[in-house]
Write an enzyme that holds these catalytic residues in place. Sequence first.
Site, PDB file in Angstrom:
ATOM      1  N   SER A 119       0.977  -1.411   7.830  1.00 11.74           N
ATOM      2  CA  SER A 119       1.148  -0.463   6.732  1.00 11.74           C
ATOM      3  C   SER A 119       2.607  -0.128   6.462  1.00 11.74           C
ATOM      4  O   SER A 119       3.049   1.010   6.577  1.00 11.74           O
ATOM      5  CB  SER A 119       0.365   0.825   7.034  1.00 11.74           C
ATOM      6  OG  SER A 119       0.237   1.622   5.873  1.00 11.74           O
ATOM      7  N   ASP A 163      -2.381  -9.962  -1.911  1.00 14.28           N
ATOM      8  CA  ASP A 163      -1.664 -11.152  -2.356  1.00 14.28           C
ATOM      9  C   ASP A 163      -2.402 -12.457  -2.080  1.00 14.28           C
ATOM     10  O   ASP A 163      -2.015 -13.499  -2.605  1.00 14.28           O
ATOM     11  CB  ASP A 163      -0.296 -11.223  -1.680  1.00 14.28           C
ATOM     12  CG  ASP A 163       0.641 -10.102  -2.120  1.00 14.28           C
ATOM     13  OD1 ASP A 163       0.298  -9.378  -3.066  1.00 14.28           O
ATOM     14  OD2 ASP A 163       1.715  -9.955  -1.503  1.00 14.28           O
ATOM     15  N   CYS A 168       8.322  -4.096  -0.093  1.00 11.13           N
ATOM     16  CA  CYS A 168       9.224  -3.992  -1.242  1.00 11.13           C
ATOM     17  C   CYS A 168      10.522  -3.281  -0.881  1.00 11.13           C
ATOM     18  O   CYS A 168      11.519  -3.393  -1.595  1.00 11.13           O
ATOM     19  CB  CYS A 168       8.534  -3.258  -2.389  1.00 11.13           C
ATOM     20  SG  CYS A 168       7.056  -4.089  -3.007  1.00 11.13           S
ATOM     21  N   ALA A 172      -3.052  -3.947   1.182  1.00 13.55           N
ATOM     22  CA  ALA A 172      -4.461  -4.069   0.798  1.00 13.55           C
ATOM     23  C   ALA A 172      -5.383  -3.752   1.967  1.00 13.55           C
ATOM     24  O   ALA A 172      -6.369  -3.019   1.811  1.00 13.55           O
ATOM     25  CB  ALA A 172      -4.736  -5.482   0.273  1.00 13.55           C
ATOM     26  N   LYS A 187      18.248  -3.943 -29.920  1.00 19.41           N
ATOM     27  CA  LYS A 187      19.259  -3.418 -29.008  1.00 19.41           C
ATOM     28  C   LYS A 187      19.512  -1.970 -29.384  1.00 19.41           C
ATOM     29  O   LYS A 187      19.757  -1.655 -30.555  1.00 19.41           O
ATOM     30  CB  LYS A 187      20.554  -4.218 -29.094  1.00 19.41           C
ATOM     31  CG  LYS A 187      21.635  -3.713 -28.145  1.00 19.41           C
ATOM     32  CD  LYS A 187      22.922  -4.527 -28.262  1.00 19.41           C
ATOM     33  CE  LYS A 187      23.985  -4.001 -27.310  1.00 19.41           C
ATOM     34  NZ  LYS A 187      25.261  -4.774 -27.423  1.00 19.41           N
ATOM     35  N   VAL A 247      -5.669 -14.190  13.404  1.00 25.26           N
ATOM     36  CA  VAL A 247      -7.013 -14.752  13.265  1.00 25.26           C
ATOM     37  C   VAL A 247      -6.867 -16.233  12.946  1.00 25.26           C
ATOM     38  O   VAL A 247      -6.252 -16.618  11.946  1.00 25.26           O
ATOM     39  CB  VAL A 247      -7.812 -14.017  12.172  1.00 25.26           C
ATOM     40  CG1 VAL A 247      -9.150 -14.719  11.936  1.00 25.26           C
ATOM     41  CG2 VAL A 247      -8.047 -12.575  12.581  1.00 25.26           C
TER      42      VAL A 247
END
Length: 455
Positions: A41, A287, A45, A14, A365, A83
Amino acid sequence: MAKERILIVGGDAAGMSAAGQIRKLLPDSEIVVYERSGYSSYSACGIPYFIAGLVEPETRLVVRTPREFLEKQNIVVHVRHEVLSLDPGAGKVKVRDLETGREFADGFDKLLLATGASPVVPPLNGAKADGIFSLGVLETGIAARKFIDQHRPRHAVVIGGGYIGLEMAEAFACVRGIKVTLIDKAPQVMSTFDPDMADHIAEAIRGIGTELRLGETLLGFGTEGGRVRSVITEGGTIPTDMVIMGLGVRPNSQLAEEAGLKLSVRNAIAVDEAMATSHPAVWAAGDCASTTHLMTGKPFWVALGTVANKMGRVAGISMGGGRAFLKGVLGTAMSKHCAYEVARTGLSTREAEDAGFAFQSAVIKTKTRAGYYPGAESMHVKLLGEEGTGRLLGGQIVGGQGSAKRVDIIATALAAGMTVHDLIDLDLGYAPPFSMAWDPVQIAGRELMKKVGGE
């Protein structure tokens, strides 16, 4: 005239998506990013696949380094900088250089909080032992990979049956050849799926030799010489060489909360469709921030890379003076376990009930390809539709290769507000190597239409 100074807290999906958009719209602004980890960056995943050895070296997961951001976009990225506090009224943050320990203040005209989420780690005996890993940032993935390479574990315990748990069990059992025990205190794996669909996933997990222990609460860890040697649950003691904690994540909203910003569902930072927070100089994305569920219209929080990138883009455009909005998301997600694929979007049965919908569901199915074509594998498709209107509410898919990406058909239909009838009328592609004349999603739609009205 002084250049506008923009600070970004968090240098992953983000944060860096936003930084790129800001640079396009405000070419003369100062953009400074503070990232607590040692990388900017990167693809979080991809960490399970790096641990598995399918992706290497770890730098392949890094999209752009701090040096590249500086040289290509004049964006200053400080890694290993945390921070510590935020004062929106004064336009100040307090920062600690984690390498030197030096603390200093920095000022801003605009600020983006893209602080992400952190793994849930229960305070249990032995939880900090060597050989126990929670995959929050790339460094932990690198540490887990080094541990495997150095110690050659023969058995691993994966705690948590969600996406990380599924992918790490795959990395161990299917790629590394490590015996796996997967534990979850819930009665099913993959809690965002309905129980009947989760049963198929559990069957696939057991089918490749993984021991699956459901409804079992973690109590602690047995250690020796500072290293994990066993996992202790209500069901007994499990000797092991390594542990992966996959108990989910929580939004990193502490900075925002301490600064008096409004929080939302799951303690995520509350934002509007432009990613603006309750303070006019502060935005939030990824997130750490909330969004809206498109099917319910209610505040929603989900930790997904796709959502984080979208939120970052919108935040960057908004901070740069443009107009961009994210109306909401569906929680569309997919994964796989060895050769078995899983995907979901929209509302599950439980979520539809909680939202007060009157609905019906249908499960079929079928095959991933024409039944006579080589390589056709079984797949199950479940759809939910609103009674009376026939509006689609959600869908889940589990099955062999070629199953998961079909969820995008359902997600598109949900975003467009389509009914089951609309879904059946879609002109989807067909050839025996890819599908049957009726796509499996449409076959499920025909079954659902019988219950919500129509055929």
